[in-house]
Design a protein around this motif. Structure first.
Motif, PDB file in Angstrom:
ATOM      1  N   MET A   1       0.851  -1.182   0.000  1.00  0.00           N
ATOM      2  CA  MET A   1       0.000   0.000   0.000  1.00  0.00           C
ATOM      3  C   MET A   1       0.895   1.242   0.000  1.00  0.00           C
ATOM      4  N   ASP A   2       0.536   2.177  -0.842  1.00  0.00           N
ATOM      5  CA  ASP A   2       1.365   3.378  -0.898  1.00  0.00           C
ATOM      6  C   ASP A   2       1.111   4.260   0.330  1.00  0.00           C
ATOM      7  N   TYR A   3       2.037   5.165   0.590  1.00  0.00           N
ATOM      8  CA  TYR A   3       2.005   5.969   1.809  1.00  0.00           C
ATOM      9  C   TYR A   3       0.784   6.872   1.899  1.00  0.00           C
ATOM     10  N   PHE A   4       0.325   7.400   0.781  1.00  0.00           N
ATOM     11  CA  PHE A   4      -0.855   8.260   0.806  1.00  0.00           C
ATOM     12  C   PHE A   4      -2.094   7.447   1.172  1.00  0.00           C
ATOM     13  N   GLN A   5      -2.211   6.249   0.604  1.00  0.00           N
ATOM     14  CA  GLN A   5      -3.330   5.366   0.953  1.00  0.00           C
ATOM     15  C   GLN A   5      -3.238   4.958   2.421  1.00  0.00           C
ATOM     16  N   PHE A   6      -2.029   4.646   2.866  1.00  0.00           N
ATOM     17  CA  PHE A   6      -1.811   4.232   4.250  1.00  0.00           C
ATOM     18  C   PHE A   6      -2.303   5.309   5.215  1.00  0.00           C
ATOM     19  N   TYR A   7      -2.072   6.572   4.870  1.00  0.00           N
ATOM     20  CA  TYR A   7      -2.504   7.694   5.714  1.00  0.00           C
ATOM     21  C   TYR A   7      -3.895   8.198   5.352  1.00  0.00           C
ATOM     22  N   ASN A   8      -4.508   7.577   4.349  1.00  0.00           N
ATOM     23  CA  ASN A   8      -5.846   7.955   3.916  1.00  0.00           C
ATOM     24  C   ASN A   8      -5.933   9.444   3.556  1.00  0.00           C
ATOM     25  N   ILE A   9      -4.926   9.903   2.798  1.00  0.00           N
ATOM     26  CA  ILE A   9      -4.910  11.284   2.319  1.00  0.00           C
ATOM     27  C   ILE A   9      -4.671  11.266   0.806  1.00  0.00           C
ATOM     28  N   SER A  10      -5.093  12.316   0.149  1.00  0.00           N
ATOM     29  CA  SER A  10      -4.914  12.410  -1.296  1.00  0.00           C
ATOM     30  C   SER A  10      -3.454  12.666  -1.634  1.00  0.00           C
ATOM     31  N   GLU A  11      -3.027  12.091  -2.748  1.00  0.00           N
ATOM     32  CA  GLU A  11      -1.670  12.341  -3.223  1.00  0.00           C
ATOM     33  C   GLU A  11      -1.537  13.829  -3.537  1.00  0.00           C
ATOM     34  N   SER A  12      -0.534  14.449  -2.950  1.00  0.00           N
ATOM     35  CA  SER A  12      -0.320  15.873  -3.150  1.00  0.00           C
ATOM     36  C   SER A  12       1.133  16.209  -2.846  1.00  0.00           C
ATOM     37  N   PHE A  13       1.657  17.216  -3.559  1.00  0.00           N
ATOM     38  CA  PHE A  13       3.013  17.675  -3.285  1.00  0.00           C
ATOM     39  C   PHE A  13       3.051  18.588  -2.070  1.00  0.00           C
ATOM     40  N   LEU A  14       1.927  19.239  -1.772  1.00  0.00           N
ATOM     41  CA  LEU A  14       1.826  20.146  -0.628  1.00  0.00           C
ATOM     42  C   LEU A  14       0.795  19.571   0.332  1.00  0.00           C
ATOM     43  N   LEU A  15       1.255  19.171   1.503  1.00  0.00           N
ATOM     44  CA  LEU A  15       0.371  18.536   2.477  1.00  0.00           C
ATOM     45  C   LEU A  15       0.151  19.430   3.685  1.00  0.00           C
ATOM     46  N   ASP A  16      -0.949  19.181   4.365  1.00  0.00           N
ATOM     47  CA  ASP A  16      -1.209  19.834   5.639  1.00  0.00           C
ATOM     48  C   ASP A  16      -0.351  19.108   6.681  1.00  0.00           C
ATOM     49  N   GLU A  17       0.708  19.779   7.124  1.00  0.00           N
ATOM     50  CA  GLU A  17       1.667  19.150   8.045  1.00  0.00           C
ATOM     51  C   GLU A  17       1.008  18.703   9.358  1.00  0.00           C
ATOM     52  N   LYS A  18       0.034  19.465   9.819  1.00  0.00           N
ATOM     53  CA  LYS A  18      -0.637  19.123  11.080  1.00  0.00           C
ATOM     54  C   LYS A  18      -1.441  17.827  10.932  1.00  0.00           C
ATOM     55  N   VAL A  19      -2.157  17.695   9.828  1.00  0.00           N
ATOM     56  CA  VAL A  19      -2.919  16.470   9.567  1.00  0.00           C
ATOM     57  C   VAL A  19      -1.971  15.278   9.458  1.00  0.00           C
ATOM     58  N   LEU A  20      -0.871  15.485   8.755  1.00  0.00           N
ATOM     59  CA  LEU A  20       0.113  14.421   8.585  1.00  0.00           C
ATOM     60  C   LEU A  20       0.664  13.965   9.941  1.00  0.00           C
ATOM     61  N   LYS A  21       1.066  14.910  10.758  1.00  0.00           N
ATOM     62  CA  LYS A  21       1.638  14.588  12.064  1.00  0.00           C
ATOM     63  C   LYS A  21       0.604  13.915  12.974  1.00  0.00           C
ATOM     64  N   ASN A  22      -0.630  14.419  12.971  1.00  0.00           N
ATOM     65  CA  ASN A  22      -1.680  13.815  13.797  1.00  0.00           C
ATOM     66  C   ASN A  22      -1.964  12.378  13.376  1.00  0.00           C
ATOM     67  N   THR A  23      -1.965  12.130  12.067  1.00  0.00           N
ATOM     68  CA  THR A  23      -2.184  10.774  11.564  1.00  0.00           C
ATOM     69  C   THR A  23      -1.035   9.859  11.985  1.00  0.00           C
ATOM     70  N   TYR A  24       0.177  10.381  11.877  1.00  0.00           N
ATOM     71  CA  TYR A  24       1.348   9.601  12.284  1.00  0.00           C
ATOM     72  C   TYR A  24       1.246   9.211  13.766  1.00  0.00           C
ATOM     73  N   TYR A  25       0.931  10.171  14.629  1.00  0.00           N
ATOM     74  CA  TYR A  25       0.839   9.872  16.058  1.00  0.00           C
ATOM     75  C   TYR A  25      -0.299   8.910  16.368  1.00  0.00           C
ATOM     76  N   LYS A  26      -1.422   9.080  15.691  1.00  0.00           N
ATOM     77  CA  LYS A  26      -2.561   8.181  15.893  1.00  0.00           C
ATOM     78  C   LYS A  26      -2.170   6.748  15.527  1.00  0.00           C
ATOM     79  N   LEU A  27      -1.533   6.580  14.362  1.00  0.00           N
ATOM     80  CA  LEU A  27      -1.139   5.240  13.923  1.00  0.00           C
ATOM     81  C   LEU A  27       0.018   4.691  14.764  1.00  0.00           C
ATOM     82  N   SER A  28       0.872   5.586  15.270  1.00  0.00           N
ATOM     83  CA  SER A  28       1.965   5.137  16.148  1.00  0.00           C
ATOM     84  C   SER A  28       1.410   4.475  17.403  1.00  0.00           C
ATOM     85  N   ARG A  29       0.360   5.075  17.942  1.00  0.00           N
ATOM     86  CA  ARG A  29      -0.275   4.476  19.131  1.00  0.00           C
ATOM     87  C   ARG A  29      -0.978   3.167  18.753  1.00  0.00           C
ATOM     88  N   GLU A  30      -1.704   3.196  17.642  1.00  0.00           N
ATOM     89  CA  GLU A  30      -2.468   2.025  17.213  1.00  0.00           C
ATOM     90  C   GLU A  30      -1.574   0.829  16.900  1.00  0.00           C
TER      91      GLU A  30
END
Length: 177
Positions: A1-30
């Protein structure tokens, strides 16, 4: 699974850093292995793989250059030893700069060093400025196809890498100026 699918976000060159970080922390706990210590070995291995994928996805997607490289590779545009050609006019300009750098190597001139540095900074800024509209609109583009946009981004990426190598060479001279 590609990283964008893994994070359930659209493929984009410019991302919302806060959403990215929150998703990372959520999945880190999970997917933290300690929370699955009583699971069967097979499940523990799956969690470990997911935890590793989470870390790799975040490292890649949180860095703009790595994210760009990742997207281009996902679309088969950056193969090792593949067609990574740059426009001839750009290559000629870089050849001139490289010749000036070789001259500096043999006969250092602080004014010439600063001139080359400023030129390189200007070229990089112009390059960034020119690609920004494409990055902002990707993947919802108007007037150009996704393939054309990706080709523009690939050219930008390769040019920027070239300019970064020149800046690295310039940094070696910085102690002399």
């Amino acid at each position: 699974m590609d990283y964008f699918q893994f994070y359930n976000i659209s493929e984009s060159f410019l991302l919302d850093e806060k959403v990215l970080k929150n998703t990372y922390y959520k999945l880190s706990r999970e997917y933290h292995p300690d929370f699955h210590a009583n699971e069967p070995e097979e499940k523990q291995q799956e969690i470990l793989q997911l935890s590793t994928q989470n870390t790799n996805a975040y490292r890649t997607l949180s860095d703009a250059d790595l994210r760009m490289q990742y997207i281009l590779k996902q679309h088969g545009l950056l193969e090792e030893g593949g067609k990574n050609e740059l426009p001839g006019d750009f290559l000629m300009e870089m050849m001139e700069i490289n010749e000036e750098l070789m001259e500096l190597e043999f006969d250092f001139d602080a004014d010439k060093f600063h001139e080359i540095s400023e030129k390189t900074i200007g070229l990089t800024a112009q390059l960034d400025n020119d690609i920004l509209p494409v990055l902002q609109r990707y993947p919802e583009l108007h007037g150009i196809t996704k393939e054309e946009a990706l080709a523009e981004v690939k050219t930008y990426y390769l040019k920027k890498k070239y300019l970064l190598r020149i800046q690295e060479t310039l940094s070696k001279f910085a102690t002399r100026s």
